[in-house]
Design a protein around this motif. Structure first.
Motif, PDB file in Angstrom:
ATOM      1  N   ALA A 278       0.821  -1.206   0.000  1.00 26.90           N
ATOM      2  CA  ALA A 278       0.000   0.000   0.000  1.00 26.90           C
ATOM      3  C   ALA A 278       0.855   1.256   0.000  1.00 26.90           C
ATOM      4  O   ALA A 278       0.573   2.226  -0.726  1.00 26.90           O
ATOM      5  CB  ALA A 278      -0.932  -0.002   1.207  1.00 26.90           C
ATOM      6  N   MET A 279       1.928   1.263   0.770  1.00 28.67           N
ATOM      7  CA  MET A 279       2.799   2.419   0.822  1.00 28.67           C
ATOM      8  C   MET A 279       3.552   2.611  -0.496  1.00 28.67           C
ATOM      9  O   MET A 279       3.765   3.743  -0.947  1.00 28.67           O
ATOM     10  CB  MET A 279       3.791   2.276   1.979  1.00 28.67           C
ATOM     11  N   GLU A 280       3.949   1.510  -1.124  1.00 29.22           N
ATOM     12  CA  GLU A 280       4.616   1.596  -2.426  1.00 29.22           C
ATOM     13  C   GLU A 280       3.682   2.209  -3.463  1.00 29.22           C
ATOM     14  O   GLU A 280       4.099   3.065  -4.265  1.00 29.22           O
ATOM     15  CB  GLU A 280       5.073   0.208  -2.868  1.00 29.22           C
ATOM     16  N   PHE A 281       2.422   1.770  -3.455  1.00 28.39           N
ATOM     17  CA  PHE A 281       1.461   2.327  -4.408  1.00 28.39           C
ATOM     18  C   PHE A 281       1.190   3.800  -4.113  1.00 28.39           C
ATOM     19  O   PHE A 281       1.123   4.629  -5.040  1.00 28.39           O
ATOM     20  CB  PHE A 281       0.146   1.555  -4.377  1.00 28.39           C
ATOM     21  N   ALA A 282       1.025   4.129  -2.837  1.00 27.59           N
ATOM     22  CA  ALA A 282       0.759   5.521  -2.465  1.00 27.59           C
ATOM     23  C   ALA A 282       1.867   6.435  -2.971  1.00 27.59           C
ATOM     24  O   ALA A 282       1.610   7.523  -3.504  1.00 27.59           O
ATOM     25  CB  ALA A 282       0.626   5.635  -0.950  1.00 27.59           C
ATOM     26  N   LYS A 283       3.107   6.007  -2.823  1.00 29.21           N
ATOM     27  CA  LYS A 283       4.248   6.798  -3.290  1.00 29.21           C
ATOM     28  C   LYS A 283       4.215   6.963  -4.804  1.00 29.21           C
ATOM     29  O   LYS A 283       4.411   8.069  -5.329  1.00 29.21           O
ATOM     30  CB  LYS A 283       5.557   6.137  -2.861  1.00 29.21           C
ATOM     31  N   LEU A 284       3.947   5.876  -5.518  1.00 23.50           N
ATOM     32  CA  LEU A 284       3.892   5.907  -6.978  1.00 23.50           C
ATOM     33  C   LEU A 284       2.796   6.841  -7.467  1.00 23.50           C
ATOM     34  O   LEU A 284       3.025   7.694  -8.342  1.00 23.50           O
ATOM     35  CB  LEU A 284       3.653   4.486  -7.506  1.00 23.50           C
TER      36      LEU A 284
END
Length: 376
Positions: A278-284
């Protein structure tokens, strides 16, 4: 020497595995009543990797204008004309179910980005990346019990999405001591729900559950506030989007809703199974569209990509893209998906469960000052 180099280059080229393009048809409503959902869906496809399962991918995106009739036409054109290997969509229950008939007839796997309910088990070619309504509404019913709520009113769309939310609530209401005292419906294009709200108020429920989605889903909330309703109000997971909160402004304060954990990724415990993804997607997503812009809807597209990426990689071991054998192999791989960690949940598909998520895909949120807070 030149001949030797040329011969070596040819040998290497022959030895390397050939890359074959995978075609994916994406059907979402970026215009019409469901545009508030469709635009975030589409945004994510613009920032996805250029490969799927290790192969070059071509996402062919069509706007069905939130109309199931258009969705059916596009689905058929994409499979027959463009020869896609996979259908993704739609962003609404009604269009997703309409597409499913085409997917089954033409034997093309489909990943719906909508909670398509019990219908999913009747179609071996349809899968879903969105949590089923009964799973999400179980959290709502449990919260009602915890707060001593005995009666609930319902206001929802007069279509399959309204039915889906209400049926999800009904599946858990009795077990949690909740009686549904009124069921009121409205159309996606309606501009007033005063009549429906007055009937709800006349039934004097302890809480009201709303079964809309997109911008039209804000209308009953605003009307309930305008008419002075003071009970607990619950939205559904089709409404967890800051854009919709801006439409209703202060009317949202105190509203409770079930959602996928990606919405409050930063608030999750470090050991939460989906937090890293979820954090990886949020950053992207936020890097491209601005801080805090990701939402449930955009994340469903990402989870769909993760599921499809795993399935296509497996299918490539059995057949080549563009063939009936490949479409069958993708379908089979989707059905055997195991421990695919997404932003919303951990996906484990089976022959009898084409959604594949469990309680790890649900958190309960409370709206406060234009943002969502995790209910712990």
């Amino acid at each position: 020497m030149k001949k030797l180099i040329a011969a070596c280059a040819a040998a290497i080229a022959l030895a390397a595995p050939a890359l074959a393009q995978v075609k994916v048809g994406v059907i979402i409503g970026t215009t019409g009543p469901a545009a508030g959902l469709g635009i975030p869906y589409k945004n994510t496809f613009a920032i996805l990797p250029k490969t799927l399962g290790g192969q070059p991918v071509d996402y062919i995106i069509r706007d069905d204008a939130s109309d199931p009739t258009n969705a059916v036409k596009f689905a058929r054109d994409l499979v027959v004309g463009d020869k896609v290997d996979l259908l993704i969509g739609a962003g609404t229950v009604s269009s997703s179910l309409a597409i499913a008939d085409v997917a089954a007839q033409l034997k093309t796997p489909q990943i719906a980005m909508a909670p398509v309910g019990a219908e999913i088990s009747k179609n071996p070619w349809m899968f879903a990346s969105v949590q089923p309504a009964p799973l999400m509404m179980a959290a709502v019913a449990a919260d009602m019990k915890a707060h001593g709520i005995k009666t609930a009113g319902f206001i929802g769309f007069s279509d399959s999405w309204g039915d889906t939310v209400l049926n999800g609530l009904k599946a858990h209401a009795d077990a949690n001591g909740v009686k549904i005292v009124t069921d009121q419906r409205y159309g996606r294009l309606d501009t007033s729900v005063v009549g429906q709200v007055l009937k709800v108020l006349a039934s004097n429920p302890d809480a009201v559950v709303l079964g809309g989605s997109g911008t039209p889903g804000v209308l009953p909330l605003m009307t309930l506030r305008e008419r002075g309703y003071r009970g607990r109000i619950y939205q559904n997971h089709g409404m967890v989007n800051r854009e919709f909160m801006r439409v209703g402004s202060k009317a949202w304060d105190g509203v409770v809703a079930p959602a996928g954990p990606v919405v409050v990724a930063e608030q999750l415990a470090d050991g939460a199974p989906t937090k890293k993804t979820a954090m990886e997607f949020a950053k992207l997503y936020d890097q491209v569209y601005g801080p805090g812009t990701r939402n449930s809807t955009s994340a469903y597209s990402y989870d769909t990509y993760l599921i499809a990426d795993r399935a296509v990689a497996e299918a490539m071991k059995k057949a080549k893209p563009g063939t009936p054998e490949f479409r069958q192999a993708v379908r089979d791989a989707l059905e055997s998906s195991k421990e695919v960690v997404g932003t919303h949940g951990v996906y484990n598909m089976t022959a009898t469960d084409h959604a594949g998520v469990d309680q790890r895909a649900v958190v309960l949120l409370r709206a406060e000052n234009g943002d969502w807070k995790l209910v712990k």
